[in-house]
Enzyme design. Sequence first.
Site: not given
Length: 135
Positions: A18-19
Amino acid sequence: MEKYIFELKMKVRDYECDLQGIVNNANYQHYIEHTRHEFLSSVGVSFAQLHQQGIDPVVARLNMAFKTPLTSGDEFISRLALRKEGIKYVFVQDIYRLPDLKPVIKSTVETVCIVNGHLSDSALFNEIFAPYLNQ
């Protein structure tokens, strides 16, 4: 400590992160599901053939405790233990980061079988899994 009966080495792919740069939590479910399917394959069981025979193993409950995040490129080992509780097969599935074997997740997956449309014990699984339950 669990007595593992199967293990599978894998590597984190970039798109699974994810980010924050860590593996998205949902991907751990994919890792442990893939491990269960590979275990079944190793004992000669095909999901497609099971379905054609009217046997559909399904997840009834999943519990996952996150310990250490994985990041892109990390290699890890997914380990599996098995026990039976009534008509449920309980897969204890743990993931460890390589090479330090730091715990990543600890999980239990309770599965049941739908046989010809009805919740039922599976004679096939009872036979196939017998050697792993008596260890």
